[in-house]
Scaffold this motif. Structure first.
Motif, PDB file in Angstrom:
ATOM      1  N   VAL A  63     -59.942  34.177 107.396  1.00  0.00           N
ATOM      2  CA  VAL A  63     -58.948  34.646 108.358  1.00  0.00           C
ATOM      3  C   VAL A  63     -57.612  34.039 107.958  1.00  0.00           C
ATOM      4  N   ARG A  64     -56.576  34.877 107.928  1.00  0.00           N
ATOM      5  CA  ARG A  64     -55.225  34.433 107.587  1.00  0.00           C
ATOM      6  C   ARG A  64     -54.309  34.654 108.787  1.00  0.00           C
ATOM      7  N   ARG A  65     -53.298  33.788 108.923  1.00  0.00           N
ATOM      8  CA  ARG A  65     -52.331  33.927 110.011  1.00  0.00           C
ATOM      9  C   ARG A  65     -50.989  34.371 109.458  1.00  0.00           C
ATOM     10  N   ILE A  66     -50.458  35.471 110.010  1.00  0.00           N
ATOM     11  CA  ILE A  66     -49.112  35.926 109.682  1.00  0.00           C
ATOM     12  C   ILE A  66     -48.170  35.317 110.716  1.00  0.00           C
ATOM     13  N   ASN A  67     -47.368  34.356 110.278  1.00  0.00           N
ATOM     14  CA  ASN A  67     -46.407  33.713 111.175  1.00  0.00           C
ATOM     15  C   ASN A  67     -45.150  34.579 111.208  1.00  0.00           C
ATOM     16  N   ILE A  68     -44.972  35.303 112.286  1.00  0.00           N
ATOM     17  CA  ILE A  68     -43.891  36.274 112.393  1.00  0.00           C
ATOM     18  C   ILE A  68     -42.525  35.608 112.315  1.00  0.00           C
ATOM     19  N   HIS A  69     -42.388  34.453 112.934  1.00  0.00           N
ATOM     20  CA  HIS A  69     -41.081  33.796 113.012  1.00  0.00           C
ATOM     21  C   HIS A  69     -40.710  33.073 111.717  1.00  0.00           C
ATOM     22  N   GLN A  70     -41.704  32.525 111.024  1.00  0.00           N
ATOM     23  CA  GLN A  70     -41.431  31.779 109.793  1.00  0.00           C
ATOM     24  C   GLN A  70     -41.514  32.642 108.549  1.00  0.00           C
ATOM     25  N   GLY A  71     -42.084  33.845 108.671  1.00  0.00           N
ATOM     26  CA  GLY A  71     -42.208  34.732 107.515  1.00  0.00           C
ATOM     27  C   GLY A  71     -43.192  34.230 106.483  1.00  0.00           C
ATOM     28  N   THR A  72     -44.310  33.658 106.965  1.00  0.00           N
ATOM     29  CA  THR A  72     -45.311  33.090 106.050  1.00  0.00           C
ATOM     30  C   THR A  72     -46.705  33.588 106.406  1.00  0.00           C
TER      31      THR A  72
END
Length: 251
Positions: A120-129
């Motif tokens: 499972v991967r997390r897309i950090n919307i605010h950090q762009g990572t």
């Protein structure tokens, strides 16, 4: 299905490769996005992030698409080819391998079931990572009781759709994984980041239906978990042979 703030619903239809807008009170439906026209070949799930964007997974295309609410694509994560990174990478560098599901977390970020990478991967919307939160990138059935990033998830290389099938997240941020080929449901505790098996047993008889009288979730036969969703204290777990298991959260 994902809900917009105007009380309409967006429904992704894999069979038609289209996303429809549904107005329940009006009892009407309209086409929102024909994803095939923008180059997305095999539509998966869709999630509205409450910030004005819609996130969609392309299954075999190994990509995550971001659309605005006018239905226009504004970003694609992934280059269409399978890949994997163990660490945290910027949007531009992110690579995936067959994404079966994605979900919005209570933290406002998008969580991706990167299935053929068994993680499972997390897309950090605010950090762009994009960062790894569950799994090592390798298949197996290990890690219960330990950190989620050291756990392995199930595989069946003879199946066209290899890896875990389904993902869900509750209001606290606990992550639930339908670990299909290990025949169990795994949970990652939001507070500790430790993973455990909460339902199913690793050794199953594929011809046995779920016992409707069974009260111990760890004794359930779940030969092929095909989907999963959380709502109002319950985790709904459909099994391939027409059974639906409902797991109630302890109060």
């Amino acid at each position: 299905i994902t809900e917009l703030l105007n009380e309409s619903l967006l429904v992704s239809s894999n069979g038609t490769n289209k996303i429809y807008k549904v107005w329940p009170t009006r009892k009407s439906v309209e086409l929102f996005i024909d994803t095939g026209l923008v180059g997305l070949k095999d539509l998966g799930n869709c999630e509205y992030d409450r910030q004005g964007s819609l996130w969609v997974n392309e299954i075999e295309g190994c990509s995550v698409w971001r659309f605005n609410l006018a239905g226009k694509p504004i970003r694609v994560l992934g280059n269409g080819q399978p890949g994997f990174q163990k660490g945290t990478v910027p949007f531009e560098a992110a690579r995936f391998s067959w994404i079966y599901d994605l979900r919005l977390g209570p933290d406002g970020n998008i969580y991706v079931l990167d299935s053929k990478n068994f993680c499972v991967r997390r897309i950090n919307i605010h950090q762009g990572t994009v960062s790894l939160v569950v799994g090592t990138g390798k298949p197996g059935y290990s890690g219960d009781g330990g950190p989620a990033v050291e756990a392995t998830l199930g595989s069946n290389p003879s199946e066209h759709f290899d890896g875990p099938f389904s993902l869900s997240i509750d209001e606290e941020g606990n992550i639930f994984i339908g670990d299909t080929y290990n025949h169990v449901v795994r949970m990652v505790n939001h507070s500790t980041n430790l993973i455990s098996t909460i339902a199913g047993k690793h050794q199953v008889n594929p011809d046995v239906r779920v016992n409707s009288l069974e009260t111990d979730p760890l004794n359930l036969d779940l030969p092929k978990i095909c989907s999963m969703d959380y709502y109002n204290g319950c985790l709904f777990v459909p099994e391939w042979k027409d059974d639906l298991v409902v797991l109630e959260k302890k109060r």
